[in-house]
Enzyme design. Sequence first.
Site, PDB file in Angstrom:
ATOM      1  N   ASP A 166       0.864  -1.187   0.000  1.00  0.00           N
ATOM      2  CA  ASP A 166       0.000   0.000   0.000  1.00  0.00           C
ATOM      3  C   ASP A 166       0.897   1.233   0.000  1.00  0.00           C
ATOM      4  O   ASP A 166       1.983   1.219   0.596  1.00  0.00           O
ATOM      5  CB  ASP A 166      -0.910   0.007   1.225  1.00  0.00           C
ATOM      6  CG  ASP A 166      -1.966  -1.090   1.177  1.00  0.00           C
ATOM      7  OD1 ASP A 166      -2.489  -1.359   0.090  1.00  0.00           O
ATOM      8  OD2 ASP A 166      -2.261  -1.663   2.240  1.00  0.00           O
ATOM      9  N   ASP A 201      -7.037  -1.538  -4.643  1.00  0.00           N
ATOM     10  CA  ASP A 201      -8.104  -1.172  -3.702  1.00  0.00           C
ATOM     11  C   ASP A 201      -9.057  -0.163  -4.332  1.00  0.00           C
ATOM     12  O   ASP A 201     -10.281  -0.251  -4.162  1.00  0.00           O
ATOM     13  CB  ASP A 201      -7.511  -0.584  -2.419  1.00  0.00           C
ATOM     14  CG  ASP A 201      -6.627  -1.569  -1.669  1.00  0.00           C
ATOM     15  OD1 ASP A 201      -6.845  -2.786  -1.801  1.00  0.00           O
ATOM     16  OD2 ASP A 201      -5.725  -1.114  -0.950  1.00  0.00           O
TER      17      ASP A 201
END
Length: 169
Positions: A112, A133
């Site tokens: 991330d 995401d």
Amino acid sequence: MLFSTLFAVGLLILDQITKILVESSLKLGERITVIPGFFDLTHITNKGAAWGILHGYGWLLLLIAAAVVVVAFLCIRWLTEGYNERYFAIFIVFSGIFGNSIDRIWRGQVVDFLDFYIYYNREHHWPAFNVADISICVGVGIYFLSTLLRSDKNSDNTADKLQETADSK
């Protein structure tokens, strides 16, 4: 469906390229402020799902991802009801699922790097996320809007048949 597939593949490639760039440019935990008090690029990893749910159960998340993809693909005609935006939405979700699944298989965790927060208090921020995401959230959003704004073709046919039956009696 071809456009949906190509777009989803493009998103998957973008997801993996951005993760490779983050891994090669930033040390784990390092951050670069892009917009002070609001947005940083960072390099963190997550061994779970959103907000660290099921942390350390990557194999279970892979099984869930595989089940979702298989069921959705087998039921795609029913799920889309012929609406193009629903094909698009489902394939975007597939792209995100594949992107994070590749991370779980290849890296053992999900990379991330997009970190948004309010002002200078980094303690109150949205959990960092990635292109995969975003794909999942946007795909679900498009699908949700489509179901709200479009009539259900299957239920319309059922209603017509029920009306015809009632009229014939």
